[in-house]
Design a protein around this motif. Structure first.
Motif, PDB file in Angstrom:
ATOM      1  N   CYS A 175     -68.418 -88.484 -37.502  1.00  0.00           N
ATOM      2  CA  CYS A 175     -67.589 -88.685 -36.307  1.00  0.00           C
ATOM      3  C   CYS A 175     -66.547 -89.784 -36.486  1.00  0.00           C
ATOM      4  O   CYS A 175     -65.619 -89.892 -35.675  1.00  0.00           O
ATOM      5  CB  CYS A 175     -68.477 -88.966 -35.092  1.00  0.00           C
TER       6      CYS A 175
ATOM      7  N   TYR B  78     -63.189 -88.428 -36.247  1.00  0.00           N
ATOM      8  CA  TYR B  78     -62.573 -88.156 -34.936  1.00  0.00           C
ATOM      9  C   TYR B  78     -61.804 -89.369 -34.414  1.00  0.00           C
ATOM     10  O   TYR B  78     -60.879 -89.232 -33.617  1.00  0.00           O
ATOM     11  CB  TYR B  78     -63.641 -87.763 -33.910  1.00  0.00           C
TER      12      TYR B  78
ATOM     13  N   ARG C 224     -62.902 -90.937 -28.119  1.00  0.00           N
ATOM     14  CA  ARG C 224     -62.546 -91.215 -29.521  1.00  0.00           C
ATOM     15  C   ARG C 224     -61.850 -92.561 -29.681  1.00  0.00           C
ATOM     16  O   ARG C 224     -61.440 -92.922 -30.780  1.00  0.00           O
ATOM     17  CB  ARG C 224     -61.605 -90.133 -30.042  1.00  0.00           C
TER      18      ARG C 224
ATOM     19  N   TYR D 229     -58.685 -84.908 -44.294  1.00  0.00           N
ATOM     20  CA  TYR D 229     -58.865 -85.902 -43.225  1.00  0.00           C
ATOM     21  C   TYR D 229     -59.706 -87.051 -43.764  1.00  0.00           C
ATOM     22  O   TYR D 229     -60.833 -86.846 -44.226  1.00  0.00           O
ATOM     23  CB  TYR D 229     -59.561 -85.261 -42.017  1.00  0.00           C
TER      24      TYR D 229
ATOM     25  N   HIS E  64     -58.528 -89.314 -36.476  1.00  0.00           N
ATOM     26  CA  HIS E  64     -57.728 -88.078 -36.308  1.00  0.00           C
ATOM     27  C   HIS E  64     -58.044 -87.505 -34.936  1.00  0.00           C
ATOM     28  O   HIS E  64     -58.993 -86.730 -34.772  1.00  0.00           O
ATOM     29  CB  HIS E  64     -58.059 -87.077 -37.416  1.00  0.00           C
ATOM     30  N   LYS E  65     -57.244 -87.909 -33.954  1.00  0.00           N
ATOM     31  CA  LYS E  65     -57.567 -87.587 -32.553  1.00  0.00           C
ATOM     32  C   LYS E  65     -57.564 -86.087 -32.268  1.00  0.00           C
ATOM     33  O   LYS E  65     -58.198 -85.648 -31.313  1.00  0.00           O
ATOM     34  CB  LYS E  65     -56.574 -88.287 -31.607  1.00  0.00           C
ATOM     35  N   ASN E  66     -56.840 -85.307 -33.092  1.00  0.00           N
ATOM     36  CA  ASN E  66     -56.794 -83.867 -32.813  1.00  0.00           C
ATOM     37  C   ASN E  66     -57.743 -83.053 -33.682  1.00  0.00           C
ATOM     38  O   ASN E  66     -57.780 -81.824 -33.583  1.00  0.00           O
ATOM     39  CB  ASN E  66     -55.363 -83.327 -33.022  1.00  0.00           C
ATOM     40  N   LEU E  67     -58.494 -83.736 -34.563  1.00  0.00           N
ATOM     41  CA  LEU E  67     -59.402 -82.990 -35.444  1.00  0.00           C
ATOM     42  C   LEU E  67     -60.513 -82.340 -34.614  1.00  0.00           C
ATOM     43  O   LEU E  67     -61.163 -82.998 -33.798  1.00  0.00           O
ATOM     44  CB  LEU E  67     -60.016 -83.933 -36.491  1.00  0.00           C
ATOM     45  N   ALA E  68     -60.719 -81.048 -34.837  1.00  0.00           N
ATOM     46  CA  ALA E  68     -61.792 -80.331 -34.141  1.00  0.00           C
ATOM     47  C   ALA E  68     -62.473 -79.401 -35.124  1.00  0.00           C
ATOM     48  O   ALA E  68     -61.843 -78.910 -36.067  1.00  0.00           O
ATOM     49  CB  ALA E  68     -61.216 -79.532 -32.972  1.00  0.00           C
TER      50      ALA E  68
ATOM     51  N   CYS F  52     -68.517 -93.228 -31.010  1.00  0.00           N
ATOM     52  CA  CYS F  52     -67.740 -91.988 -30.969  1.00  0.00           C
ATOM     53  C   CYS F  52     -68.672 -90.774 -30.997  1.00  0.00           C
ATOM     54  O   CYS F  52     -68.503 -89.831 -30.217  1.00  0.00           O
ATOM     55  CB  CYS F  52     -66.758 -91.970 -32.134  1.00  0.00           C
TER      56      CYS F  52
ATOM     57  N   PHE G 212     -68.935 -79.487 -32.386  1.00  0.00           N
ATOM     58  CA  PHE G 212     -69.318 -80.865 -32.111  1.00  0.00           C
ATOM     59  C   PHE G 212     -70.848 -80.912 -32.039  1.00  0.00           C
ATOM     60  O   PHE G 212     -71.458 -80.160 -31.276  1.00  0.00           O
ATOM     61  CB  PHE G 212     -68.702 -81.343 -30.799  1.00  0.00           C
TER      62      PHE G 212
END
Ligand code: KG4
Ligand code: ZN
Length: 331
Positions: A117, A120, A23, A292, A123-127, A308, A148
């Motif tokens: 993407c 991502y 990311r 987000y 927002h490094k913690n978005l899942a 990404c 994903f």
């Protein structure tokens, strides 16, 4: 260990290359083709020829800024569709040649998946799972990101994309190109005093229609011109923008409610519109949802989002068979 990916994006009028690791964006280079301004829209042939001229320099710039050379790379990624066929072909051919000569894997990326993407990166913690509104010059989609690389389409525009409606309305207002940012700027000086009709009222589905809104604005201006009535173009811009944003927000938050999802993202060029960002934030607070948004540089077309997306994807088994696909599907 995440791969070091050189990503290439040439689907429309931006010539872009980036180096990404997972990311993280190591470098993000872009040449925005201003040559189209005088035509009031993208001229596909000019876009393709410019990509040929600029892409080698933009790739060099991405590598230089990352302080890397070609031999440091683990994979090449490229947008193979959807987009303008000639423009896509330049990026795809360049990426194929690079991957072949360097004996590296080649990862094809869908342009809309790239936009999703971009979230991502910011927002490094978005899942997943989350809901994503994709709003660009060619698309207006509400998508459930189930995992994903796994997407489910809930709603789309039946005619113009919202970015296209911004661009066409901006042209009617006599503004520059690209129309979206110019219209947003003008709207700041106006009041949303006019009400324009919305399509699909009372329908159960959540699809959009923007061509009627664009036509309503054009007819409204023509009527006032014919009657010799004075009006402020900024008020028209503000009224158009308010209706477009509230249509997008109404359907997105209704989709979130129906799906029972409280994480909502927005991606694509129109997500750089500050009035839209503020309205979605207001509604998210009201609904107790998390919003987000991509950082500004990842809203409009760029290659970092393609890198990404490639980080979550598989390389093609037949790199030399890869072809550009102007109407590549994702759903
Ligand atoms: O994602 P993008 O760069 O390219 C496509 O994939 O289409 O989106 C470009 C679109 C154009 O229609 C442009 O006018 C619109 O995004 N746009 C905006 C703004 N910035 C770009 N629309 C409204 N407000 C903005 N600030
Ligand atoms: Zn795009």
């Amino acid at each position: 260990m995440d791969r070091k990916i050189l990503a290439i994006e040439t689907s429309c009028d931006d010539t872009a290359a980036a180096v990404t690791v997972g990311r993280n964006v190591i470098s993000n280079a872009i040449y925005t083709q201003t040559e189209h301004e005088k035509y009031g829209g993208v001229v596909p042939e000019i876009a393709s020829r410019n990509h040929i001229l600029k892409l080698p320099y933009i790739v060099d710039e991405a590598l230089n800024r990352a302080d890397m050379s070609l031999k440091d790379l683990d994979a090449i990624a490229v947008t193979d569709g959807p987009g303008l066929i000639g423009a896509l072909l330049v990026g795809v051919s360049y990426a194929k040649a690079l991957a072949y000569s360097l004996k590296l894997p080649l990862i094809p990326v869908h342009h809309i998946e790239g936009h999703i993407c971009s979230l991502y990166i910011s927002h490094k913690n978005l899942a997943p799972p989350f809901l994503c509104l994709v709003v660009s010059g060619g698309h207006s989609h509400i998508v459930v990101v189930e995992d994903f690389g796994k997407y489910r389409l809930i709603a789309r525009t039946r005619d113009d994309a919202v970015g296209e409606a911004f661009d066409k309305t901006a042209r009617t207002l006599g503004l520059g190109y690209p129309g979206g940012p110019c219209l947003e700027q003008l709207a700041k000086d106006g009041e949303a005093i006019y009400t324009y009709p919305r399509g699909f009222k009372g329908e159960k589905h959540l699809d959009f229609t923007f061509s009627g809104l664009k036509t309503a604005v054009i007819n409204h201006m023509h009527n006032m011109d014919q009657k010799g009535e004075q009006y402020n173009k900024a008020d028209i811009a503000a009224s158009f923008q308010k209706e477009a944003i509230s249509f997008l927000a109404d359907n997105t938050f209704e989709a979130a409610r129906r799906e029972g999802i409280s994480k909502i993202g927005i991606a694509g060029g129109v997500s750089s519109n500050n009035a839209l960002r503020e309205e979605f934030q207001r509604r998210a607070n009201e609904a107790g949802a998390s919003l987000y948004l991509p950082d500004a540089e990842y809203c409009t077309d760029n290659a970092a989002m393609i890198g990404c997306a490639a980080g979550f994807a598989k390389a093609t088994d037949n790199p030399l068979e890869l072809n550009a696909n102007a109407s590549k599907t994702l759903f």
